[in-house]
Design a protein around this motif. Structure first.
Motif, PDB file in Angstrom:
ATOM      1  N   LEU A 157       0.834  -1.201   0.000  1.00 52.43           N
ATOM      2  CA  LEU A 157       0.000   0.000   0.000  1.00 52.43           C
ATOM      3  C   LEU A 157       0.873   1.257   0.000  1.00 52.43           C
ATOM      4  N   ILE A 160       2.217   1.788  -3.369  1.00 51.52           N
ATOM      5  CA  ILE A 160       1.202   2.344  -4.266  1.00 51.52           C
ATOM      6  C   ILE A 160       1.071   3.852  -4.028  1.00 51.52           C
ATOM      7  N   ALA A 164       2.544   5.325  -7.256  1.00 50.52           N
ATOM      8  CA  ALA A 164       1.401   5.478  -8.162  1.00 50.52           C
ATOM      9  C   ALA A 164       0.646   6.764  -7.896  1.00 50.52           C
ATOM     10  N   VAL A 165       0.340   7.035  -6.599  1.00 51.89           N
ATOM     11  CA  VAL A 165      -0.490   8.200  -6.301  1.00 51.89           C
ATOM     12  C   VAL A 165       0.339   9.476  -6.294  1.00 51.89           C
ATOM     13  N   ARG A 166       1.455   9.490  -5.522  1.00 50.98           N
ATOM     14  CA  ARG A 166       2.241  10.728  -5.391  1.00 50.98           C
ATOM     15  C   ARG A 166       3.079  11.020  -6.627  1.00 50.98           C
ATOM     16  N   SER A 172      -1.266   1.727 -10.353  1.00 45.23           N
ATOM     17  CA  SER A 172      -1.585   1.321  -8.984  1.00 45.23           C
ATOM     18  C   SER A 172      -2.058  -0.120  -8.902  1.00 45.23           C
ATOM     19  N   ASN A 175      -2.599  -6.033 -14.249  1.00 46.83           N
ATOM     20  CA  ASN A 175      -1.419  -6.688 -14.810  1.00 46.83           C
ATOM     21  C   ASN A 175      -1.078  -6.188 -16.204  1.00 46.83           C
ATOM     22  N   THR A 273      -4.126  -9.318  -4.101  1.00 45.52           N
ATOM     23  CA  THR A 273      -5.336  -8.563  -3.781  1.00 45.52           C
ATOM     24  C   THR A 273      -5.039  -7.068  -3.740  1.00 45.52           C
ATOM     25  N   VAL A 274      -3.953  -6.706  -3.057  1.00 45.65           N
ATOM     26  CA  VAL A 274      -3.620  -5.281  -2.927  1.00 45.65           C
ATOM     27  C   VAL A 274      -3.356  -4.663  -4.301  1.00 45.65           C
ATOM     28  N   ASN A 276      -4.389  -5.891  -7.138  1.00 48.70           N
ATOM     29  CA  ASN A 276      -5.412  -6.238  -8.098  1.00 48.70           C
ATOM     30  C   ASN A 276      -4.827  -7.057  -9.244  1.00 48.70           C
TER      31      ASN A 276
END
Lengths: 326, 539
Positions: A157, A160, A164-166, A172, A175, A273-274, A276
């Motif tokens: 997390l 991510i 991905a976010v910052r 994020s 595949n 899962t985290v 995806n």
């Protein structure tokens, strides 16, 4: 005994052990899973938020859940004998097809993660062993402990949020870019971008383990006579570390990697899962929650086959690394 | 007390956004008819969250929320609904009901073709209604009174009923009652029809691909009957099971749109402060969730009405509203929620009064023991989202104060459903149910003594059996006069409010989260279960 005969012995022994193991796994898993309360029809009714006696009966009949347990087991074994893994109620498709569509993703993620963990872990372990007790060893030990004790989903997390976010450098989740229709190099680059974060996340835990195992094994080997001989011959210290110490220290590591190969299949569930990531671990997890027994049995069966195969490879690898093993 | 209505809530969130230094909720997402027609821009790909992954893509025999959402883009219904639940045309252009309420005549849209090129006719409608009655989880009761569907010509369908069904006209949306192609469904078992996963419909979007565990991709239907629509080129549903990953995907723009609380409510204040995200709370009239506590009336202690009343007095519904639901809920002390025209607003929640609760428990012959405990109960909660777990934690602490020792028990969804509805091994539960578009469909099943059916989820779990409630429910389900029907439902609400087989607490308000570039995603009561023909994207 020559090498060829030895390999044949290993393969024959494994085959003899594997068949009863696999049948045992299937039957045991079947009854264990049936001990769980509720079935696939309950789940679908629960997610629908409504049901009638008629709709529940229709679903159970469609999934074959209206049959007595021994009949269900017999049906499953009969399917297996025809190399079919059955049918998934939750995904409404054959289990084999479902697993085969997920397997490449999991193998890619596992392959990248395990390679990353091995390369980085062994390198760090060698550095730590070479300077045992000095500051590089201390710093890396703390770092390894940190990786070892931090849960994977948390690292994932944070990765991510950062990348991905910052920073917006990496996607994020997923595949591949959906609907991008990429081919060749562009597709490979796209997949590489997607696999980087989950593989690195999955690798952190194993990096820590491999680094510590390598360090411990190397320190043990360093005290042996042949190392002193090598040093007495006047070889360069790094040559001694890599050629003489590391090679002999790899034995316990190969055993461990063989075991991890099995756990990675299921152990990747959290990372998958985290991020995806459509892999087998997540499929197994979803199958438990959806009471999708045929999918779960299929994944477990496949995993056990993979573990057996991995053990064969480890046996062969050890025979090659250490000619004394037979 | 100050109860926020939906409209006020929208204004309130807009104001909050304004004070946070971002543009207030612009009314690009306005009511239909108020938009400038020239503003809509064609093209683009819309990325929508879907969670959990639907088992099938056609909602003819499964009604999981995600299935309804994806089915309604490809397959259409006879009708759509405005925000006040008034029917509007979809595949039917006009409809009339005979005065006795037994004959529904639908004029069907001409020149509509299935995605495979076959013409859509009344035969498809007749076939689909029969199929819904036979295999749909709710259709069995919704269409129970249907005797036959006549098709005098290819563009007319007449539904004949044995008894009136005043809820029928609200049940014909695309998600609830999809019209499937007869030529593809007539032969073989409809439950294992391959087109359940490769849908063929009349809707604005065509099926393109489904990668299990990752995405469902739809593309624009260029031959859609509503010429010029849909505006977007592609519709991608992304399966993202992890809540934190969903929040991140909204932040990065990987997701444009998600419904039914797509992110944890704790994340919502942070996300709505971002300049590119907005919320919407309309479009959930077909769900109308309700959070409640179900008592097992076969339990030796809980069968005493005074004990149930004591529990009602010991639980503060405003704490459930503000703390458990983070304010995203309306108080609803009755099973028919405030959004419904049949809601009885006269009924206030049981007063929060621990002293009254203790007095009732003393009167019921349950004094405190030496350790201060009157008796012990186990509380199960519905493991769907995290709201009911929070509610059960509150129930435990609230009841401890009046001397009831509660153990909260956790289990996964199938275990919970089996325990409560099949094995009936429970004391009382925190649970949410969807009360749906009409009480006859969504509420009656929870209280009707004839729907005490062990083995069937979301049936009459308490084992409530009241001749009076039964009579009122049965009368209301066939009453055509709206004011008399309202009156019957109000009497029903008063009856179950007094008998208390179920303690109704709040109606959670579902939230849709959207990127500001997405316009007109919620234009009807169906919300994100609409057909998305009107959705357009700005740059």
């Amino acid at each position: 005994m020559d090498r060829r005969a030895r390999w044949q012995t290993i393969l024959r022994r494994t085959a003899w052990q594997a068949l009863p193991t696999v049948v045992g796994i299937v039957v045991l898993n079947f009854f264990l899973l049936k001990l769980m309360p509720g079935d696939a029809a309950d789940v679908i009714a629960g997610e629908s938020g409504s049901a009638t006696k008629e709709s529940m009966a229709l679903l159970r009949a469609k999934f074959g859940l209206d049959q007595p347990l021994p009949v269900q087991l017999w049906n499953y074994l009969e399917h297996l004998a025809h190399f079919s893994l059955g049918y998934s109620p939750r995904y409404d498709m054959p289990v084999m097809q479902l697993i085969l569509s997920r397997l490449p993703n999991t193998l890619l993620l596992m392959g990248v993660a395990l390679s990353l963990a091995l390369v980085v872990g062994v390198a760090l372990g060698a550095v730590m062993a070479h300077w045992a007790g000095k500051w590089p060893d201390r710093v890396l030990s703390v770092l390894a402990l940190l990786f070892y004790s931090t849960p994977g989903f948390w690292i994932g997390l944070l990765a991510i949020i950062l990348f991905a976010v910052r920073l917006g450098w990496l996607p994020s989740g997923g595949n591949a870019t959906i609907g991008a229709n990429l081919h060749g190099l562009a597709y490979a680059a796209d997949v590489a971008k997607h696999v980087l974060l989950p593989a690195a996340t999955l690798a952190t835990f194993f990096v820590a383990i491999y680094a510590r195992i390598t360090r411990a094994a190397m320190i043990e080997v360093q005290r042996l006579d042949f190392v002193r001989t090598a040093q007495a011959k006047g070889l360069h210290p790094w040559r001694v570390t890599v050629r003489h110490v590391l090679r002999n220290a790899l034995m316990p590591l190969t055993t461990l990697v063989g075991l991890h190969f099995g756990t990675l299949l299921g152990g990747a569930a959290v990372t998958e899962t985290v991020f995806n990531w459509p892999g087998l671990g997540r499929l197994a997890l979803d199958a438990v929650l959806a009471r999708d027994f045929s999918v779960l049995l299929g994944v477990l069966l496949l995993s056990s086959l993979l573990v057996i195969a991995a053990n064969v490879v480890v046996d062969l690898l050890q025979a090659w690394l250490d000619p004394r093993v037979s | 007390m100050a109860r926020l209505t939906r409209r006020e809530f929208l204004i309130a969130t807009g104001a909050a956004a304004a004070t946070a230094g971002v543009p207030a909720l612009s009314r690009a997402q306005g009511a239909p008819g108020t938009r400038g027609a020239g503003a809509r821009k064609p093209g683009g790909t819309l990325n929508v969250l879907i969670n959990p992954e639907p088992p099938v893509l056609v909602s003819i025999f499964q009604t999981t929320g995600p299935t309804l959402a994806v089915s309604s883009k490809v397959l259409e219904g006879l009708l759509a609904y405005d925000f006040d639940m008034r029917p509007t045309p979809q595949l039917a252009t006009a409809w009339s009901i005979s005065p006795d309420g037994l004959r529904y005549t639908f004029k069907l849209r001409p020149n509509v073709r299935w995605h495979d090129g076959q013409p859509f006719t009344a035969a498809d409608v007749a076939f689909s209604i029969d199929l819904l009655k036979a295999i749909h989880p709710r259709g069995h009761s919704t269409f129970a009174n249907v005797t036959k569907v006549e098709t005098p010509d290819p563009h007319t369908a007449i539904i004949q009923l044995s008894k009136p069904a005043p809820f029928l006209l609200k049940a014909l949306s695309a998600g609830e009652s999809p019209i499937v192609p007869r030529h593809l469904y007539a032969s073989g078992d409809p439950l294992s029809n391959p087109h359940n996963n490769v849908p063929v419909g009349t809707g604005p979007f065509r099926f393109k691909s489904w990668t299990r565990g990752a995405s469902i991709v739809y593309e624009r239907n260029p031959d859609y009957w509503d010429a010029g629509k849909p505006y977007i080129d592609a519709l991608v549903y992304k399966v993202i099971p992890d809540p934190a990953a969903r929040s991140a995907a909204f932040e990065t723009g990987a997701l444009d749109l998600g419904g039914e609380n797509p992110v944890p409510l704790t994340d919502l204040p942070r996300l709505t402060k971002l300049p590119h995200l907005v919320t919407e709370t309309r479009g959930y009239r077909f769900l109308e969730p309700l959070s409640e506590i179900d008592f097992n009336l076969d339990h030796p202690i809980l069968k005493d009405q005074r004990v149930r009343q004591a529990i009602a007095h010991a639980i503060n519904p405003q704490i459930v509203q503000k703390t458990v639901a983070y304010g995203f809920a309306d108080l609803s002390p009755t099973p028919i929620t405030p959004a419904s025209p049949y809601h009885d607003a006269q009924l206030a929640p049981y007063a929060f009064d621990p002293h009254a609760a203790e007095a009732l428990l003393d009167a019921a012959g349950k004094p405190r023991g030496a350790d201060g405990v009157r008796f012990r109960l186990t509380h199960d909660y519905l493991p769907y989202g995290d709201m009911y777990q929070r509610q059960s934690d509150y129930v435990k602490s609230a009841l401890a104060r009046v001397g009831i020792d509660v153990t909260v028990r956790s289990q996964d969804l199938p275990s919970f459903l089996k325990r409560v509805y099949t094995d009936r091994q429970f004391d009382f539960t925190s649970i949410g149910v969807n009360t749906l578009f009409d009480p006859a469909v969504g509420v009656q099943r929870l209280y009707w003594s004839k729907n005490f059916r062990p083995g069937v989820p979301f049936s009459n779990a308490p084992h409530y059996s009241s001749p009076q409630a039964d009579r009122l429910l049965e009368a209301a389900s066939v009453e055509l006069d709206e004011s008399r029907r309202t009156d019957l439902y109000k009497q029903f609400q008063q009856t179950v409010y007094r008998d208390l087989p179920i303690l109704n607490l709040v109606a959670p308000r579902m939230v849709t989260l959207a990127n500001r570039r997405v316009h007109d995603h919620t234009v009807s009561a169906q919300g994100l279960e609409g057909n998305f023909a009107d959705v357009w994207l700005s740059a």
